[in-house]
Design a protein around this motif. Structure first.
Motif, PDB file in Angstrom:
ATOM      1  N   ILE A 321       0.847  -1.187   0.000  1.00 57.37           N
ATOM      2  CA  ILE A 321       0.000   0.000   0.000  1.00 57.37           C
ATOM      3  C   ILE A 321       0.886   1.241   0.000  1.00 57.37           C
ATOM      4  O   ILE A 321       1.850   1.335   0.758  1.00 57.37           O
ATOM      5  N   VAL A 322       0.543   2.204  -0.866  1.00 62.22           N
ATOM      6  CA  VAL A 322       1.309   3.438  -0.951  1.00 62.22           C
ATOM      7  C   VAL A 322       0.701   4.481  -0.017  1.00 62.22           C
ATOM      8  O   VAL A 322      -0.509   4.738  -0.050  1.00 62.22           O
ATOM      9  N   TYR A 323       1.553   5.050   0.842  1.00 62.65           N
ATOM     10  CA  TYR A 323       1.179   6.150   1.729  1.00 62.65           C
ATOM     11  C   TYR A 323       1.886   7.414   1.246  1.00 62.65           C
ATOM     12  O   TYR A 323       2.898   7.347   0.545  1.00 62.65           O
ATOM     13  N   TYR A 324       1.362   8.563   1.654  1.00 60.72           N
ATOM     14  CA  TYR A 324       1.954   9.837   1.241  1.00 60.72           C
ATOM     15  C   TYR A 324       2.254  10.685   2.477  1.00 60.72           C
ATOM     16  O   TYR A 324       1.361  10.951   3.287  1.00 60.72           O
ATOM     17  N   GLN A 325       3.535  11.080   2.628  1.00 55.65           N
ATOM     18  CA  GLN A 325       3.879  11.973   3.741  1.00 55.65           C
ATOM     19  C   GLN A 325       4.055  13.385   3.200  1.00 55.65           C
ATOM     20  O   GLN A 325       4.911  13.634   2.347  1.00 55.65           O
ATOM     21  N   PRO A 326       3.264  14.337   3.722  1.00 57.33           N
ATOM     22  CA  PRO A 326       3.310  15.714   3.203  1.00 57.33           C
ATOM     23  C   PRO A 326       4.649  16.390   3.417  1.00 57.33           C
ATOM     24  O   PRO A 326       5.366  16.127   4.389  1.00 57.33           O
ATOM     25  N   LYS A 327       4.964  17.286   2.480  1.00 58.86           N
ATOM     26  CA  LYS A 327       6.069  18.230   2.626  1.00 58.86           C
ATOM     27  C   LYS A 327       5.440  19.611   2.740  1.00 58.86           C
ATOM     28  O   LYS A 327       4.529  19.963   1.981  1.00 58.86           O
ATOM     29  N   GLY A 337       4.209  19.511  -1.391  1.00 56.33           N
ATOM     30  CA  GLY A 337       4.687  18.277  -2.008  1.00 56.33           C
ATOM     31  C   GLY A 337       4.480  17.106  -1.061  1.00 56.33           C
ATOM     32  O   GLY A 337       3.906  17.262   0.028  1.00 56.33           O
ATOM     33  N   CYS A 338       4.940  15.935  -1.475  1.00 56.52           N
ATOM     34  CA  CYS A 338       4.850  14.756  -0.605  1.00 56.52           C
ATOM     35  C   CYS A 338       5.819  13.691  -1.100  1.00 56.52           C
ATOM     36  O   CYS A 338       6.328  13.759  -2.218  1.00 56.52           O
ATOM     37  N   GLU A 339       6.063  12.729  -0.232  1.00 53.49           N
ATOM     38  CA  GLU A 339       6.889  11.580  -0.597  1.00 53.49           C
ATOM     39  C   GLU A 339       6.034  10.321  -0.542  1.00 53.49           C
ATOM     40  O   GLU A 339       5.271  10.119   0.414  1.00 53.49           O
ATOM     41  N   ALA A 340       6.123   9.510  -1.587  1.00 51.83           N
ATOM     42  CA  ALA A 340       5.395   8.238  -1.620  1.00 51.83           C
ATOM     43  C   ALA A 340       6.191   7.197  -0.830  1.00 51.83           C
ATOM     44  O   ALA A 340       7.357   6.945  -1.120  1.00 51.83           O
ATOM     45  N   LEU A 341       5.550   6.604   0.170  1.00 50.94           N
ATOM     46  CA  LEU A 341       6.170   5.586   1.018  1.00 50.94           C
ATOM     47  C   LEU A 341       5.335   4.317   0.943  1.00 50.94           C
ATOM     48  O   LEU A 341       4.133   4.372   0.635  1.00 50.94           O
ATOM     49  N   VAL A 392       0.017  17.815  -5.757  1.00 54.94           N
ATOM     50  CA  VAL A 392       1.333  18.427  -5.554  1.00 54.94           C
ATOM     51  C   VAL A 392       2.377  17.484  -6.135  1.00 54.94           C
ATOM     52  O   VAL A 392       2.051  16.374  -6.555  1.00 54.94           O
ATOM     53  N   ARG A 393       3.605  17.957  -6.175  1.00 61.07           N
ATOM     54  CA  ARG A 393       4.675  17.111  -6.706  1.00 61.07           C
ATOM     55  C   ARG A 393       4.932  15.945  -5.746  1.00 61.07           C
ATOM     56  O   ARG A 393       5.082  16.142  -4.546  1.00 61.07           O
TER      57      ARG A 393
END
Length: 564
Positions: A321-327, A337-341, A392-393
């Motif tokens: 499962i892909v989670y997204y942590q905001p920037k 932005g965010c990073e896919a984890l 966002v990116r």
């Protein structure tokens, strides 16, 4: 000569010597024991064989030896019959036959004597060939040390004598030996390994043994009371390589060593497995070159195998499962932005990434997971766009194992094209490390992405040896500071704040984006604001979110202005 009697005795002679004996000395004794009846019938008083041979697999220093096969106690004539033969390794065998005292060979006796000479040469040659085959199957040809097959055979013999549990197993890997090959030459490198091996062989006594497993890997079977002596000697050993018509070259050979104390029930396979598990631990923890086996290591190794065996099926079943942590922008504390984890949902239980990512990274299966995540990222961005939600990116991680793929950039672009994703929504995140050995491939990959308007970031910046080289040589536009740099913010005993301020200042002057990850408290945030770090990522603002929860951030249902 009575041909009937000779035929019968000759048959007995042939039957006696046609055994599979891969030992020339033992076969010579067999021939000497079987030949007297033949010599009696043929009136032979003396037989001697002389062998001269160059260096070969079974005689590194060559051969120059002779042996009397038969001597009549009553004496023999002085005039010999000499038969000469060429050996397989371009040597020379000479068989000398003399008649009994006061006898002259008749033509039939002479013919039969030459036949016996031929037989002796063929039989002994066959024995030497079998010896060569046996030697090759049991020995490392370059060093002359036992190989794995001989090691296993030796361990079986020790176990049968109830001695094996008195030994320890040392699994060795010569550290960075490729640099000796590169800086000196492969030939000198080979001579260095040979010198090292022979030095260790000289240390072995009373059933102790070193075996070369291949390349720069060795296994040493050593008595437990000598274990620590061997470990100390093998961890760093000085050898001298003698070059023909040249100077002696000193080499220092260092080893990683996995140590296992053998138990009564252990087989050689189990011994090598346990010691290799310990050796692998030393690879994972640089600076700790000597590792002693523990049961936990074995449990961890089994866990790795379990993860590896489950991975592909889990990927097929979409258990990841892909989670997204905001920037968050430091300037206005808005989502930028965010990073896919990735998380692994296995039978309703979430497996943290620390339990599977390092394992997949080790065996390069991480490449499959990286593309799985990237495809999901593109799929989610397309979903948001179609739903009228402005994304966002999103940064998506790619392992350096991908550098072996010459079509990596094209593969990424193909997925973006499949989902019709604009490059402004994509950032490819790479780990900054000293292991970027293929510099040209990395530069080509980054340049290919940047030419298509895709952002590229260096992750974990500040932890590797190639930190500044990465900025200088790679056309990246985003730098992510490693979270470990923030651990001592506010602690005057450390100089981390000075280091971070100068790093951020340098990155800003290069007109690159700088992201601080792992921000967990307001003290770190205040410091980063003062240091002019532009983007923050961490639990202070948000944990990694499901797609649905992240959509609320995109829709401005949740803001970060409450954090001061």
């Amino acid at each position: 000569m009575d041909y009937v009697i000779f035929s019968s005795v000759y048959k007995d002679f042939r039957d006696a010597i046609l055994d599979n004996i891969p030992d020339m000395t033992a076969m010579s004794k067999r021939v000497s024991a079987a030949i007297p009846p033949i010599c009696n019938i043929l009136n032979i008083g003396f037989i001697k064989i002389k062998l001269i041979a160059p260096s070969s697999i079974i005689a590194r220093n060559g051969l120059n030896q002779e042996q009397v096969m038969y001597e009549d106690p009553n004496g023999f004539e002085s005039m010999p019959i000499i038969q000469t033969y060429r050996t397989g390794e371009n040597g020379m065998a000479t068989i000398e036959i003399r008649a009994k005292k006061s006898h002259k060979f008749t033509p039939p006796e002479l013919q039969a004597a030459k036949l016996i000479s031929d037989d002796i040469f063929i039989i002994l040659g066959r024995s030497r060939l079998m010896s060569a085959i046996h030697y090759a199957s049991q020995t490392d040809t370059m060093t002359g040390a036992p190989n794995t097959a001989q090691l296993v055979h030796h361990s079986i013999e020790l176990k049968a004598k109830n001695k094996l549990q008195n030994f320890s197993g040392l699994f060795l890997n010569l550290k960075n030996y490729k640099y000796i090959n590169q800086s000196k030459s492969p030939a000198i490198g080979d001579m260095g390994i040979t010198c090292f091996t022979r030095s260790v062989m000289a240390m072995c006594h009373d059933d102790e043994m070193i075996a070369r497993l291949g390349g720069d890997n060795f296994f040493v079977l050593v008595k437990k009371e000598n274990r620590d002596i061997f470990v100390k000697a093998l961890s760093s050993m000085n050898v001298s390589v003698t070059v023909p018509h040249g100077p002696t070259i000193p080499l220092t050979i260092q080893s990683r060593i996995g140590v296992y104390d053998i138990q009564p029930q252990d087989s050689m396979n189990e011994i090598m497995h346990c010691s290799s598990v310990a050796l692998n631990e030393s690879r994972l923890h640089p600076g700790n070159d000597i590792v002693y086996f523990t049961k936990k290591m074995l449990e961890d190794a089994y866990h790795e195998k379990e993860i590896s065996s489950l991975f592909r099926e889990a990927l097929r079943r979409k258990e990841f499962i892909v989670y997204y942590q905001p920037k968050v922008s430091v300037k206005d504390q808005k989502l930028c932005g965010c990073e896919a984890l990735v998380r692994w949902n296995r039978n309703g239980q979430v497996i943290p990434p620390s339990e599977f990512l390092p394992i997949l990274e080790k065996e390069a299966s991480i490449c499959l997971l990286d593309f799985y995540v990237f495809r999901k990222v593109c799929e989610d961005i397309r979903y948001w766009l179609d739903a009228g939600i402005e994304p966002v990116r999103v940064s998506s991680n790619f392992s350096r194992h991908h550098l072996g793929n010459p079509h990596l950039t094209e593969d990424i672009l193909a997925i973006m094209k499949e989902y019709n994703i604009d490059s402004k929504f994509i950032e490819i995140e790479l780990t900054e490390s000293s292991n970027f050995e293929d510099k040209i491939a990395m530069q080509k990959f980054v340049n290919g992405l940047r030419q298509h308007g895709i952002s590229v970031s260096i992750d974990d910046f500040g932890t590797g040896y190639s930190t500044f080289a990465a900025i200088k040589d790679l056309n990246v536009n985003v730098i992510k500071l490693d979270k470990s740099l923030l651990d001592h913010i506010g602690d005057e005993k450390y100089h981390d704040e000075v280091v971070i301020k100068n790093m951020v200042n340098m990155i800003n002057e290069l007109h690159l984006e700088v992201v601080a990850e792992g921000v967990e408290n307001s003290k770190q945030l205040d410091f980063l604001q003062n240091a002019k770090c532009s983007i923050i990522q961490g639990f202070l603002f948000d944990k990694p979110l499901t797609k649905e929860d992240f959509e609320k951030r995109l829709s401005n249902e949740v803001t970060y202005t409450h954090i001061s």
